[in-house]
Design a protein around this motif. Sequence first.
Motif, PDB file in Angstrom:
ATOM      1  N   THR C 166       0.856  -1.177   0.000  1.00  0.00           N
ATOM      2  CA  THR C 166       0.000   0.000   0.000  1.00  0.00           C
ATOM      3  C   THR C 166       0.898   1.234   0.000  1.00  0.00           C
ATOM      4  OG1 THR C 166      -1.707  -1.180   1.230  1.00  0.00           O
ATOM      5  CG2 THR C 166      -1.834   1.214   1.242  1.00  0.00           C
ATOM      6  N   VAL C 167       0.699   2.133  -0.951  1.00  0.00           N
ATOM      7  CA  VAL C 167       1.569   3.303  -1.069  1.00  0.00           C
ATOM      8  C   VAL C 167       0.885   4.567  -0.541  1.00  0.00           C
ATOM      9  CG1 VAL C 167       3.008   4.677  -2.634  1.00  0.00           C
ATOM     10  CG2 VAL C 167       2.675   2.230  -3.074  1.00  0.00           C
ATOM     11  N   PHE C 168      -0.413   4.737  -0.842  1.00  0.00           N
ATOM     12  CA  PHE C 168      -1.148   5.927  -0.403  1.00  0.00           C
ATOM     13  C   PHE C 168      -2.425   5.531   0.324  1.00  0.00           C
ATOM     14  CE2 PHE C 168       0.673   7.214  -4.639  1.00  0.00           C
ATOM     15  CZ  PHE C 168       1.658   8.052  -4.155  1.00  0.00           C
ATOM     16  N   VAL C 169      -2.808   6.342   1.306  1.00  0.00           N
ATOM     17  CA  VAL C 169      -4.134   6.238   1.921  1.00  0.00           C
ATOM     18  C   VAL C 169      -4.740   7.637   1.927  1.00  0.00           C
ATOM     19  CG1 VAL C 169      -5.437   5.752   4.021  1.00  0.00           C
ATOM     20  CG2 VAL C 169      -3.571   4.233   3.355  1.00  0.00           C
ATOM     21  N   SER C 170      -5.986   7.744   1.471  1.00  0.00           N
ATOM     22  CA  SER C 170      -6.648   9.048   1.382  1.00  0.00           C
ATOM     23  C   SER C 170      -7.550   9.328   2.573  1.00  0.00           C
ATOM     24  CB  SER C 170      -7.524   9.122   0.122  1.00  0.00           C
ATOM     25  OG  SER C 170      -6.739   9.268  -1.026  1.00  0.00           O
ATOM     26  N   TRP C 171      -7.568  10.589   2.958  1.00  0.00           N
ATOM     27  CA  TRP C 171      -8.512  11.171   3.915  1.00  0.00           C
ATOM     28  C   TRP C 171      -9.513  11.992   3.139  1.00  0.00           C
ATOM     29  CZ3 TRP C 171     -10.209  16.044   5.013  1.00  0.00           C
ATOM     30  CH2 TRP C 171     -10.685  16.341   6.303  1.00  0.00           C
ATOM     31  N   PHE C 172     -10.794  11.846   3.433  1.00  0.00           N
ATOM     32  CA  PHE C 172     -11.814  12.663   2.782  1.00  0.00           C
ATOM     33  C   PHE C 172     -12.524  13.541   3.804  1.00  0.00           C
ATOM     34  CE2 PHE C 172     -11.292   9.324  -0.373  1.00  0.00           C
ATOM     35  CZ  PHE C 172     -11.235  10.070  -1.535  1.00  0.00           C
ATOM     36  N   VAL C 177     -12.112   7.101   4.422  1.00  0.00           N
ATOM     37  CA  VAL C 177     -10.717   6.839   4.049  1.00  0.00           C
ATOM     38  C   VAL C 177     -10.719   5.881   2.861  1.00  0.00           C
ATOM     39  CG1 VAL C 177      -9.809   7.119   6.393  1.00  0.00           C
ATOM     40  CG2 VAL C 177     -10.554   4.851   5.617  1.00  0.00           C
ATOM     41  N   PHE C 178      -9.571   5.807   2.188  1.00  0.00           N
ATOM     42  CA  PHE C 178      -9.468   4.905   1.036  1.00  0.00           C
ATOM     43  C   PHE C 178      -7.997   4.579   0.780  1.00  0.00           C
ATOM     44  CE2 PHE C 178      -9.875   3.617  -3.467  1.00  0.00           C
ATOM     45  CZ  PHE C 178     -10.998   2.821  -3.385  1.00  0.00           C
ATOM     46  N   ARG C 179      -7.740   3.313   0.472  1.00  0.00           N
ATOM     47  CA  ARG C 179      -6.378   2.913   0.078  1.00  0.00           C
ATOM     48  C   ARG C 179      -6.191   3.312  -1.392  1.00  0.00           C
ATOM     49  NH1 ARG C 179      -6.985  -3.158   1.296  1.00  0.00           N
ATOM     50  NH2 ARG C 179      -9.109  -2.552   0.719  1.00  0.00           N
ATOM     51  N   SER C 180      -5.487   4.432  -1.597  1.00  0.00           N
ATOM     52  CA  SER C 180      -5.501   5.117  -2.893  1.00  0.00           C
ATOM     53  C   SER C 180      -4.374   4.751  -3.827  1.00  0.00           C
ATOM     54  CB  SER C 180      -5.437   6.629  -2.659  1.00  0.00           C
ATOM     55  OG  SER C 180      -6.684   7.094  -2.265  1.00  0.00           O
ATOM     56  N   GLY C 181      -3.404   4.006  -3.348  1.00  0.00           N
ATOM     57  CA  GLY C 181      -2.296   3.587  -4.207  1.00  0.00           C
ATOM     58  C   GLY C 181      -1.922   2.175  -3.834  1.00  0.00           C
ATOM     59  N   LEU C 182      -2.141   1.231  -4.740  1.00  0.00           N
ATOM     60  CA  LEU C 182      -1.961  -0.190  -4.437  1.00  0.00           C
ATOM     61  C   LEU C 182      -1.182  -0.849  -5.564  1.00  0.00           C
ATOM     62  CD1 LEU C 182      -5.640  -0.994  -3.316  1.00  0.00           C
ATOM     63  CD2 LEU C 182      -3.687  -0.573  -1.817  1.00  0.00           C
TER      64      LEU C 182
END
Lengths: 260, 260, 260, 260
Positions: C166-172, C177-182
């Motif tokens: 997992t490279v990125f996790v997003s905050w909204f 939240v969302f795992r944004s880079g996989l």
Amino acid sequence: MPIRTLVWGENVHEQKNKVVADNYPEGMHNQIARLLAKDSNISVKTTTLQAPEHGCTEEALAETDVLVWWGHAAHGEVKDEIVERVAKHVWQGMGLIVLHSGHFSKIFKRLMGSPCALSWREAGERERLWVVNPGHPIAKGLPAYFELEMEEMYGEPFSVPEPLETVFVSWFQGGEVFRSGLTYRRGTGNIFYFRPGHETYPTYHDETVGQVLRNAVTWAHNPNRFASITDAPNVPVDKAIEKIEERGPRLHQHGEAGFR
Amino acid sequence: MPIRTLVWGENVHEQKNKVVADNYPEGMHNQIARLLAKDSNISVKTTTLQAPEHGCTEEALAETDVLVWWGHAAHGEVKDEIVERVAKHVWQGMGLIVLHSGHFSKIFKRLMGSPCALSWREAGERERLWVVNPGHPIAKGLPAYFELEMEEMYGEPFSVPEPLETVFVSWFQGGEVFRSGLTYRRGTGNIFYFRPGHETYPTYHDETVGQVLRNAVTWAHNPNRFASITDAPNVPVDKAIEKIEERGPRLHQHGEAGFR
Amino acid sequence: MPIRTLVWGENVHEQKNKVVADNYPEGMHNQIARLLAKDSNISVKTTTLQAPEHGCTEEALAETDVLVWWGHAAHGEVKDEIVERVAKHVWQGMGLIVLHSGHFSKIFKRLMGSPCALSWREAGERERLWVVNPGHPIAKGLPAYFELEMEEMYGEPFSVPEPLETVFVSWFQGGEVFRSGLTYRRGTGNIFYFRPGHETYPTYHDETVGQVLRNAVTWAHNPNRFASITDAPNVPVDKAIEKIEERGPRLHQHGEAGFR
Amino acid sequence: MPIRTLVWGENVHEQKNKVVADNYPEGMHNQIARLLAKDSNISVKTTTLQAPEHGCTEEALAETDVLVWWGHAAHGEVKDEIVERVAKHVWQGMGLIVLHSGHFSKIFKRLMGSPCALSWREAGERERLWVVNPGHPIAKGLPAYFELEMEEMYGEPFSVPEPLETVFVSWFQGGEVFRSGLTYRRGTGNIFYFRPGHETYPTYHDETVGQVLRNAVTWAHNPNRFASITDAPNVPVDKAIEKIEERGPRLHQHGEAGFR
């Protein structure tokens, strides 16, 4: 700029054991360095256990992109303080290639957090390494399998953490198997464990082994260092990205460091 | 037979800080134990830093299926020898649940082999834990998300190894995210890190937190112990499964132990 | 030799929706191509759904090192035969970057083998992407986090397989939240899913997004192709590496292909 | 309540080939069922390719906790519509155990998203399965290794995704190795691939194989079903957890479904 690689050799059996000395008259570290230097994108230095601070001074490590580690008889002589220093550099982005009996080195056990044990037999038997992950950069240019006619056997279970990826699995003549190429990341540093390399056999004169090592160094290279990876910064309430109001009780005074 | 669980509490702030003492008048360890005891398949004991050998004697650990660890202010007071003992039991199959500020405990850092650092803020802000892996046993029976109205913020990057699986990801009011539920195995022992649990807030009075902890204990339980996981046995040539002839030179005498 | 990259754009909303057309007057694919072309090690072509064979002819894919895929409204119009062809090229080593609403593209679902579902909200809210894996090549040169002031929300659970990393996790802003880079590998091809990119917002005019895309292309590039990755070769008994005698009954005649 | 297990057998070679018929006079599925039924926590039904809807009706799958799949000669005869139905049930939480030649079944390829190819040899050679992950529930109660005196060889590279965990690695007499026990999750369903089981050999009369299968069923069992795992719900702006104002343009009307 070439990848600045430092090959660390224990350099003990080369001095004490005639077979090893004949096999590696300039030391194992220098023969490993020779294999790496065939890639013009890799620049190589060597050092040994016997050097001051085992050759792993802050200055030396700061100038190292990838450290290659071979040790066996003298794991216990490596000072704990140096092990911590190497670990810190790995966390900050230095690559680390751990070879063969280095599975029981202090630095590998430190970074794995597990026993790193295995079964073994020294009988000069045939090992055949199968590429199970042909698309991995460390397998670049390799055939489906390659053989080492005489090697020490290492058998499963190899008590390491589940790797990021398994690259090689070995078949041994005496009936065992072993996960021979495993990748990890600790902090921002890439780590590769590669099984072959018993000192009484000519493993580091093998050209395919050389190619694996060059691939591994290239893969492990992280062009950046992350000095802050060990920090645990407090984010003051008034610096929160989204505005919040402090609520409830607190333990810490503003600006205080956390507990470690 | 119920899962024999031992809750380890540092028991420092409960004695020194009125807010924490009011929050957890019998100590955090006893409140955590109460949450676990709601599952009749879990039997619970507690111990603290102040007990002889920190309550982690060989006897106590031998009778523990899953150890739950909460520490913060006194990580440095835990004796290294006890840390090594706990690590050995984890490798041999004892489960370990590490809570909140335990990310910097000696035992967690020992088993991860990485800095385990993060950023933090103590502002009583809202945390919302999202289940990102609803099929995982630790998420059993949970809603899509749950909230803790007041918690300490922990922010990424959390410098731990890539987990086996990510179960929870937290959203924080101040703008950060955090991977709040992570699974690992070291040796044969299952490890779960669970983020919430700052001592000045009523986190361990939350029923959903209780369910996560009960699920985690159930998941981490390994009914077997593997005392041999740290052994590195020599397999004699004449005991090889497939018949082989010894060839070439060797370092070791027959029956000799390997180097460590 | 530069990395030969093909940007595939669905090119539907650009033609139908004034907001999207104003945002990307030359089409999203051409703006994405412009971001990539800032790296002199990347050479870029573009194509669209409307091209013959959706621009994914055997010839085009054979000359593509990394394919970048943006689609949304017309996933169903992509022919199954072309999806299979793209999958085959990925298995053989072509990299694939899947963007935003491409989570529901046929090719991504084909390669993941899972629903790839998520929750969503189109409210122009703030997204903040945190780097959770700063040592990963895709995070090279990025700050600790970056923000997109207006984006569509995607929420967990994102029903994809556990990634390699997992490279990125997003905050909204709205609380998710969302795992944004996989990252994934399928066969010998590297795959990266990157969340941002809703067509009504100016995401592909953001310079940090451009850097992520350039990093991703560089990471996904596998210099080799493995045409044999889909083969299931029979190894004749007399070609076994270690000599064996055939024993017992058999189903297959010598030289016969296996069942599929 | 026992784990409701359905064993699916292709039931083709049992009808056509005397060796297979002699080996499994009641069909392979019934012999596999017999191995499973030795565990009183497992209740077993069987079905075959020839049953209506291949025995995989919505009703049958809704009552199945774990599906065990053996197929070989007739992968192509399994209807695509049934494959999609089985995949949906796996995503929603049904466990799936795929055996031997099932590596090329439609359902396994569907869930892996990769070629699932390997090399093979039918010579009745010795296979030795090593437990590389002794703490995994699927290895419970197993010895360090077990042997099948006559098996078909499967060789690497096995083009499947990197697994969650590797449990077994096989050694073959003819010189190959194979990752013989691999775990995955797709959606909320647990998947285990187990290599042995060629129909001309007595593999499913082996007691250790039986124990592996019982362990695998127990591990794969997920007591919950997640019917919503394939949904992609829109979260209306006024239902956002944290209050937000809608900003900017949008594609979708309120309440509209997303594109697929």
